[in-house]
Structures are given as C-alpha cells and as structure tokens.
Design a protein around this motif. Structure first.
Motif, mmCIF file in Angstrom:
data_model
loop_
_atom_site.group_PDB
_atom_site.id
_atom_site.type_symbol
_atom_site.label_atom_id
_atom_site.label_comp_id
_atom_site.label_asym_id
_atom_site.label_seq_id
_atom_site.Cartn_x
_atom_site.Cartn_y
_atom_site.Cartn_z
ATOM 1 N N ALA A 135 1.018 -1.335 -0.141
ATOM 2 C CA ALA A 135 -0.041 -0.016 0.000
ATOM 3 C C ALA A 135 0.976 1.394 0.183
ATOM 4 O O ALA A 135 0.516 2.140 -0.530
ATOM 5 N N ASP A 136 1.931 1.108 0.773
ATOM 6 C CA ASP A 136 2.738 2.468 0.827
ATOM 7 C C ASP A 136 4.087 2.192 0.474
ATOM 8 O O ASP A 136 4.848 1.208 1.069
ATOM 9 N N GLU A 137 4.712 2.775 -0.564
ATOM 10 C CA GLU A 137 5.998 2.483 -1.005
ATOM 11 C C GLU A 137 7.134 2.992 -0.222
ATOM 12 O O GLU A 137 8.406 2.571 -0.337
ATOM 13 N N ASN A 138 6.834 3.759 0.853
ATOM 14 C CA ASN A 138 7.715 4.082 1.938
ATOM 15 C C ASN A 138 8.006 3.314 3.191
ATOM 16 O O ASN A 138 8.560 3.119 4.128
ATOM 17 N N THR A 139 6.922 2.085 3.050
ATOM 18 C CA THR A 139 7.137 0.975 4.032
ATOM 19 C C THR A 139 8.823 0.559 4.077
ATOM 20 O O THR A 139 9.327 0.369 2.995
ATOM 21 N N PRO A 140 9.319 0.258 5.322
ATOM 22 C CA PRO A 140 10.682 -0.054 5.252
ATOM 23 C C PRO A 140 10.923 -1.484 4.672
ATOM 24 O O PRO A 140 9.871 -2.284 4.801
ATOM 25 N N LEU A 141 11.780 -1.722 4.016
ATOM 26 C CA LEU A 141 12.242 -2.913 3.253
ATOM 27 C C LEU A 141 12.272 -4.131 4.307
ATOM 28 O O LEU A 141 11.899 -5.142 4.103
ATOM 29 N N LEU A 142 12.699 -3.515 5.687
ATOM 30 C CA LEU A 142 12.793 -4.636 6.606
ATOM 31 C C LEU A 142 11.267 -5.279 6.678
ATOM 32 O O LEU A 142 11.224 -6.560 6.922
ATOM 33 N N CYS A 192 16.062 -1.233 16.997
ATOM 34 C CA CYS A 192 15.729 0.357 17.406
ATOM 35 C C CYS A 192 14.826 0.782 16.507
ATOM 36 O O CYS A 192 14.030 1.679 16.848
ATOM 37 N N GLY A 193 14.619 0.453 15.158
ATOM 38 C CA GLY A 193 13.775 0.954 14.286
ATOM 39 C C GLY A 193 14.212 2.500 13.572
ATOM 40 O O GLY A 193 13.564 3.215 12.964
ATOM 41 N N GLY A 231 24.803 -5.055 -2.907
ATOM 42 C CA GLY A 231 26.190 -5.408 -1.993
ATOM 43 C C GLY A 231 26.585 -4.368 -0.886
ATOM 44 O O GLY A 231 27.417 -4.520 -0.376
ATOM 45 N N GLU A 232 25.674 -3.449 -0.911
ATOM 46 C CA GLU A 232 25.916 -2.527 0.034
ATOM 47 C C GLU A 232 25.245 -2.963 1.494
ATOM 48 O O GLU A 232 24.025 -3.207 1.278
ATOM 49 N N ALA A 233 25.823 -2.755 2.631
ATOM 50 C CA ALA A 233 25.091 -2.930 3.810
ATOM 51 C C ALA A 233 24.276 -1.584 4.150
ATOM 52 O O ALA A 233 24.436 -0.655 4.086
ATOM 53 N N VAL A 234 22.798 -2.312 4.169
ATOM 54 C CA VAL A 234 21.734 -1.220 4.357
ATOM 55 C C VAL A 234 21.044 -1.547 5.669
ATOM 56 O O VAL A 234 20.776 -2.576 5.959
ATOM 57 N N ARG A 235 20.697 -0.497 6.327
ATOM 58 C CA ARG A 235 19.887 -0.529 7.658
ATOM 59 C C ARG A 235 18.476 -0.535 7.191
ATOM 60 O O ARG A 235 17.894 0.430 7.117
ATOM 61 N N SER A 236 18.032 -1.792 6.986
ATOM 62 C CA SER A 236 16.423 -1.788 6.047
ATOM 63 C C SER A 236 15.246 -1.162 7.040
ATOM 64 O O SER A 236 14.311 -1.140 6.414
ATOM 65 N N CYS A 237 15.453 -1.193 8.324
ATOM 66 C CA CYS A 237 14.391 -0.602 8.805
ATOM 67 C C CYS A 237 14.076 1.167 8.670
ATOM 68 O O CYS A 237 13.189 1.495 8.831
ATOM 69 N N SER A 238 15.091 1.541 8.092
ATOM 70 C CA SER A 238 15.149 3.062 7.759
ATOM 71 C C SER A 238 15.289 3.255 6.072
ATOM 72 O O SER A 238 15.649 4.289 5.741
ATOM 73 N N TYR A 239 14.976 2.036 5.459
ATOM 74 C CA TYR A 239 15.150 2.102 4.088
ATOM 75 C C TYR A 239 13.746 1.805 3.308
ATOM 76 O O TYR A 239 13.621 0.644 3.232
ATOM 77 N N PRO A 240 13.259 2.656 2.795
ATOM 78 C CA PRO A 240 11.984 2.505 2.061
ATOM 79 C C PRO A 240 12.193 1.463 0.910
ATOM 80 O O PRO A 240 12.945 1.467 0.231
ATOM 81 N N VAL A 241 10.971 0.648 0.599
ATOM 82 C CA VAL A 241 11.303 -0.357 -0.272
ATOM 83 C C VAL A 241 11.157 0.059 -1.534
ATOM 84 O O VAL A 241 11.786 -0.540 -2.556
#
Ligand code: FES
Ligand code: FES
Length: 163
Positions: free
Chosen positions: A17-24, A40-41, A54-64
C-alpha cells in the motif's frame, strides 16, 4: 503499488500500500524471511542490516521503493548449512553468538566490509562495524571477523586455482 526486486537470487514482486514501507517489513512480513531483525527502528543498532546491491543497508530505515530493480541479500541468502559463507563459518568456529538476536546484522555488515576491505585491521573494524550487541560479544566478534577474512582469502585462492 507493485515493486519488483531480486531477493536472495529470486525475482519477487510485492504489492504494498505504501512505497515508503521499510524494506525490513517487506522482507520479514511479506516474504517471510525472519532472519533480519528489528531492534531500534531508527538506523542506530544495525540488527536489520541486509545488502542492497552489495552495500550494507539498515533496512528499518530504507523505504522499499528504493529497492525496486535491485538485488537484496538477507542472512538467509548469505550461505547455508552445507555451504556457509566464510563469515558464517568464522562465527560458528569462534562461537560468537550469545542470545543471537543481533548476529545476522553483524554478519551482513561484516560480509559487506570484507568485499571492500578483504583484510580489515582492528581500526577498520571499529570504524565500519558499528552495530550494537546487548550481550557484549564484541571481543569474539572481532576475532571472528579476522578469521572470516582469512577463510574468505583461502576460499577465493582455492577457487582461482580450480579455474
Ligand atoms: S532496527 Fe534498524 S538499525 Fe536498529
Ligand atoms: S548476541 Fe545478544 S544482542 Fe548480540
């Protein structure tokens, strides 16, 4: 909206529904890959670390939406029991985990570091592996990171001789 991304080598299309949903949450709840953890979120602890291209990403703060068309790798795709990634092998050999909760994030951060810095010094580790472990496994982790670097070097050496 539909978003297509490759996860652990498989093309996936998710309807969200929301493209800004965190990838996590897409990884954990939509794709049912529970190895990536929520801590922590707010991009501070690293429990949710995975790789995007290949890059380390913090998926709680990475929009899908930012993962559209990209290659995502989670801890489930790093290696498996029969063929563990050098980082996973080193973690097993050094008996790193305590409760285990933070460990997938640390291993993903380490795997990304080794791809850039194959033989990290203690200083490189301190600078790059800034995840948080509430059980305080940092000492064993440091040993495991050095061991993983050696295992990865040996593996690549062996593979290049087999070519
Ligand atoms: S849960 Fe993402 S950095 Fe803590
Ligand atoms: S092993 Fe428990 S939080 Fe790191």
């Amino acid at each position: 909206m539909k978003i297509s991304l490759t996860v652990n080598g498989e093309l996936k299309t998710v309807d969200i529904a929301d493209e800004n949903t965190p990838l996590l949450w897409v990884v954990r709840d939509t794709l049912d890959l529970k190895g990536t953890k929520f801590g922590c979120g707010k991009a501070a602890c690293g429990a949710c670390t995975l790789h995007v291209d290949g890059e380390a990403v913090r998926s709680c703060s990475y929009p899908v939406k930012f993962a559209e068309g990209k290659e995502v790798t989670t801890i489930e795709g790093l290696g498996d029991r029969e063929n563990p990634h050098p980082v996973q092998q080193a973690w097993i050999e050094e008996i790193v985990p305590q409760c285990g909760y933070c460990q997938p994030g640390f291993m993903m951060a380490t795997a990304a570091l080794l791809n850039k810095v194959p033989k990290p010094t203690d200083e490189d580790i301190d600078k790059n592996i800034i995840n948080v472990c509430r059980c305080g496994t940092y000492y064993r982790m440091r040993k495991a990171i050095h061991k993983a670097a050696n295992l990865q070097f040996e593996k690549e050496n062996k593979e290049s001789k087999e070519l």
